[in-house]
Design a protein around this motif. Sequence first.
Motif, short mmCIF file in Angstrom:
data_model
loop_
_atom_site.label_atom_id
_atom_site.label_comp_id
_atom_site.label_asym_id
_atom_site.label_seq_id
_atom_site.Cartn_x
_atom_site.Cartn_y
_atom_site.Cartn_z
N GLY A 65 114.33 18.40 14.44
CA GLY A 65 115.56 18.23 13.68
C GLY A 65 115.81 16.77 13.34
N PHE A 66 115.64 15.89 14.32
CA PHE A 66 115.78 14.46 14.08
C PHE A 66 114.74 13.96 13.08
N ILE A 67 113.50 14.41 13.26
CA ILE A 67 112.42 13.97 12.36
C ILE A 67 112.71 14.38 10.93
N TRP A 68 113.21 15.59 10.75
CA TRP A 68 113.58 16.06 9.41
C TRP A 68 114.67 15.17 8.82
N ALA A 69 115.67 14.84 9.63
CA ALA A 69 116.77 13.99 9.16
C ALA A 69 116.28 12.59 8.81
N ILE A 70 115.37 12.06 9.61
CA ILE A 70 114.83 10.72 9.34
C ILE A 70 114.07 10.70 8.02
N LYS A 74 115.03 8.28 4.82
CA LYS A 74 114.17 7.11 5.02
C LYS A 74 114.23 6.08 3.90
N GLU A 75 114.76 6.45 2.75
CA GLU A 75 114.84 5.50 1.64
C GLU A 75 116.14 4.71 1.65
N SER A 76 116.96 4.89 2.68
CA SER A 76 118.24 4.17 2.76
C SER A 76 118.42 3.60 4.16
N ALA A 77 119.46 2.78 4.31
CA ALA A 77 119.75 2.19 5.62
C ALA A 77 120.10 3.26 6.64
N MET A 78 120.60 4.40 6.17
CA MET A 78 120.94 5.49 7.08
C MET A 78 119.71 5.96 7.85
N GLY A 79 118.54 5.82 7.26
CA GLY A 79 117.31 6.20 7.94
C GLY A 79 117.11 5.42 9.22
N VAL A 80 117.45 4.12 9.18
CA VAL A 80 117.34 3.29 10.38
C VAL A 80 118.31 3.78 11.45
N VAL A 81 119.53 4.11 11.03
CA VAL A 81 120.55 4.60 11.96
C VAL A 81 120.11 5.89 12.63
N VAL A 82 119.59 6.82 11.83
CA VAL A 82 119.14 8.11 12.38
C VAL A 82 117.95 7.89 13.31
#
Length: 225
Positions: A65-70, A74-82
């Motif tokens: 689930g986390f990997i899917w969200a990442i 991944k193309e935004s800063a939110m990817g780093v947060v997740v």
Amino acid sequence: MSISLQDYNLAGSQEVRHRVLRNTYWLLALSMIPTVLGAAMGVMFHIPVPTGIIGFVLFLAMSYGFIWAIERTKESAMGVVVLLGFTFFMGIWLTPLLSRTLGFSNGGTLIMMAFGGTASIFAVLASVATVSKRDFSMMGKWLFAGVMVLILATLANYFFQMPALWLAISVIAIGIFSAYILYDVQRIVNGGETNYISATLSLYLDVYIIFQHLLSLLGMGGERD
């Protein structure tokens, strides 16, 4: 002296690859902070983490689930947060292993040995992948098949409870994910992976699993008071 357009594009491509590799290493180092925090909180506050086959299946489900969200972010800063949230979760999931290891009189030493061993494996293999002319891309499908077999063997041994099989699983896991370091780093170096968040995720999983299984093996030599 003038340079051709091809040389200019090649230089630009190499610069992009170096930037991706540099950012990946920085984010990988940063990801260790929430991992350590999660592990420390898990041990200090005795956070209940499911074990056995139910825990393993739950771990796989939450991880994917986390990997899917990442991958989705991944193309935004939110990817780093997740990603950092995922590494915090992974740290908490080390609680049973760390608590068991710290129950030994030499538990702290075993953890440091596992950390040092993992860091050494990563440093050596990442260096080899960076400078080697050998193509490691062909290993990908075989390594994936090995992971599938490893998951099935782990599930099966929750029923059979064979110590020898647990030992074999840990040794094989260390071998497979050590090879994955070669594969994943070279993908970055050769331009096959251009997103540093995805690259960090792959290398983090390699390092995490090596550490986990190396500590399990070292725990067999734990000393009781």
